[in-house]
Scaffold this active site. Structure first.
Site, short mmCIF file in Angstrom:
data_model
loop_
_atom_site.label_atom_id
_atom_site.label_comp_id
_atom_site.label_asym_id
_atom_site.label_seq_id
_atom_site.Cartn_x
_atom_site.Cartn_y
_atom_site.Cartn_z
N GLN A 51 -4.27 -4.70 7.15
CA GLN A 51 -5.31 -5.53 7.03
C GLN A 51 -5.24 -7.03 7.37
OE1 GLN A 51 -8.11 -5.01 4.69
NE2 GLN A 51 -6.91 -3.63 3.55
N LYS A 74 -10.46 -0.40 10.33
CA LYS A 74 -10.46 -1.10 9.91
C LYS A 74 -10.80 -2.33 10.64
CE LYS A 74 -7.23 0.08 6.74
NZ LYS A 74 -7.66 0.55 5.60
N HIS A 79 1.24 -1.41 -0.08
CA HIS A 79 0.05 0.03 0.15
C HIS A 79 0.88 0.99 0.30
CE1 HIS A 79 -3.06 3.16 1.72
NE2 HIS A 79 -3.83 2.43 1.72
N ASP A 108 3.42 -4.21 8.30
CA ASP A 108 2.19 -3.24 8.01
C ASP A 108 1.22 -4.10 8.32
OD1 ASP A 108 -0.25 -2.44 7.18
OD2 ASP A 108 0.60 -1.58 5.03
N CYS A 141 -5.00 2.61 -3.83
CA CYS A 141 -3.03 2.86 -3.31
C CYS A 141 -1.92 1.74 -3.62
CB CYS A 141 -3.92 3.27 -2.07
SG CYS A 141 -5.13 4.61 -0.95
N1 PMP Z 1 -1.43 -0.49 4.64
C1 PMP Z 1 -2.35 -1.34 3.76
C2 PMP Z 1 -2.22 -2.77 3.72
C3 PMP Z 1 -3.88 -0.55 3.87
O1 PMP Z 1 -4.83 -1.45 3.03
C4 PMP Z 1 -4.17 0.36 4.62
C5 PMP Z 1 -5.62 0.86 3.99
N2 PMP Z 1 -6.14 1.22 3.42
C6 PMP Z 1 -2.98 1.23 5.24
C7 PMP Z 1 -2.02 1.00 4.74
C8 PMP Z 1 -3.71 2.59 5.03
O2 PMP Z 1 -3.99 2.22 6.60
P1 PMP Z 1 -4.81 3.75 7.04
O3 PMP Z 1 -5.92 4.73 5.34
O4 PMP Z 1 -6.04 3.67 8.38
O5 PMP Z 1 -4.00 4.47 7.16
#
Ligand code: PMP
Length: 404
Positions: A201, A224, A121, A198, A362
């Site tokens: 998810q 999430k 991401h 990270d 993203c």
């Molecule tokens: N890493 C991953 C794998 C994600 O799916 C996301 C959210 N889509 C993020 C990071 C970023 O998380 P946040 O927008 O809650 O900071």
């Protein structure tokens, strides 16, 4: 799992969208919130609200207990050794940026390596790319296999004694894979690097134990995993956090402020300058209680079964191409419908009350690897059922006919 009871816990799901009962299949972007979380936040504001760590009055103590109690819940939930290893942040993005901005410059010099993958991401991509650009370090990528998975063998070939940081998602938000972060942490450590995971998810869907993974840093997004927006976590091993400089300065994070020099509190406080996200932490604590009551193993099993069912249903629809390995490990299916733009697919699905995501998620570097500009994505959570998948499949057939 008692799916009827679970669905009833989420008031938002009990509504019609465009004349159809809502089917919410966008939990990877943000999950819905159970009544228990909404009530905990309401109770906090109605009874306990005050600033933390300062007031000697009763509400101040209650608010502090609620905030610090949430930190303990997080520590237990992810198997941290102690609550001082839990830093509250705004989410995964802030947590990863904190590691890159604070820890990064203490270890990265010109010629060092930072290792990530092309499936990250942007939150776990750009901070490392920018750190490499600032320091003259080399950004390296563990090559993905044809099905989009990461292997330990590929990691062994990419990580070297020059590597100082390895950063990777435990669960990909596009490919629906669980990466072997425990084994890759071992490779990183053998080469003298730290492992950043990270967990945006993974934490909502799997039973996580950071000590078992032996990662050095791990991140969480509360929104999430049934919690409110605006709260997240950076877990870090105590010795690492205590050696890291703060990157935001102000109230609460100081030990002593002189005219020309100041000193800081130990971690986690030194990273929580200003009035913290108190109600957010309370909501996250309630989300953890809720998920624990349902059972993380049950949630994982339910989603895996449902994902298998979704794969079966979607792969039977002519023209649907699915990205990632055929066998789903988590409840996430990324796909396209012929050459129809995924935004158009999502718009037609929305007219049937089915909410999915469309776009690059993203993950522009991963989209390039997949040779697409964007995809559709259906992502599941504990409140989804086979009927939801049937509604998705039926709406997709409608979309296909519409665009034909
Ligand atoms: N890493 C991953 C794998 C994600 O799916 C996301 C959210 N889509 C993020 C990071 C970023 O998380 P946040 O927008 O809650 O900071």
């Amino acid at each position: 799992m008692n799916s009827q009871w679970i669905k009833e816990q989420f008031p938002i799901l009990n509504q019609e969208v465009n004349g159809h009962p809502l089917v919410y299949l966008d939990s990877a972007a943000s999950s819905q919130k159970p009544r228990a979380v909404i009530e905990a936040i309401k109770h906090y504001y109605e009874w306990d609200n005050a600033n933390v760590h300062r007031g000697v009055h009763t509400l101040g103590s209650r608010a502090t207990d609620a905030y610090e109690g949430a930190r303990e819940k997080v520590a237990k939930f992810i198997g941290a050794k102690r609550s001082e290893e839990i830093v509250f942040t705004r989410g995964t993005t802030t947590a990863l940026n904190l590691v890159a901005s604070s820890y990064g410059p203490t270890v990265i010099n010109e010629g060092d390596e930072i290792v990530i993958t092309q499936m990250e991401h942007h939150s776990n991509f750009i901070p490392w790319q920018q750190l490499a650009l600032r320091t003259g370090a080399t950004l390296k990528f563990i090559p993905l296999e044809q099905d989009g998975t990461v292997t330990i063998e590929a990691a062994e070939k990419t990580i070297t004694p020059k590597t100082k940081i390895v950063a990777m998602a435990y669960v990909s938000n596009v490919m629906g894979v669980i990466n072997p972060v425990k084994q890759i942490a071992e490779v990183a450590h053998r080469n003298g690097a730290v492992m950043v995971v990270d967990g945006a998810q993974s934490t909502p869907h799997l039973k996580v134990n950071v000590q078992d993974l032996d990662c050095d840093f791990y991140t969480i997004s509360g929104h999430k995993m049934c919690g409110p927006t605006g709260i997240g976590v950076l877990y870090g091993k105590k010795a690492l956090l205590s050696a890291m400089p703060p990157i935001e300065f102000g109230g609460e994070m100081i030990d002593d402020v002189g005219l020309y020099e100041s000193t800081w509190k130990d971690a986690p406080m030194r990273f929580e300058g200003g009035t913290p996200i108190i109600a957010g932490a309370v909501g996250l604590g309630a989300a953890i209680d809720f998920l624990t009551e349902v059972g993380m193993e049950q949630i994982e099993r339910h989603e895996k079964e449902l994902a298998g069912y979704a794969m079966d249903r979607l792969s039977q629809i002519d023209g649907v191409s699915i990205y990632g390995p055929a066998k789903r490990q988590v409840g996430l299916v990324t796909f396209n419908l012929g050459d129809v733009h995924p935004h158009d697919v999502a718009t037609v699905l929305d007219s049937y009350g089915v909410a999915i995501r469309a776009g690059h998620h993203c993950c522009q570097p991963l989209m390039r690897w997949l040779q697409v500009s964007s995809t559709a994505r259906a992502s599941l959570y504990l409140y989804n059922t086979e009927q939801d998948i049937d509604r998705l499949a039926d709406a997709l057939v409608q979309a296909k006919e519409y665009f034909a």
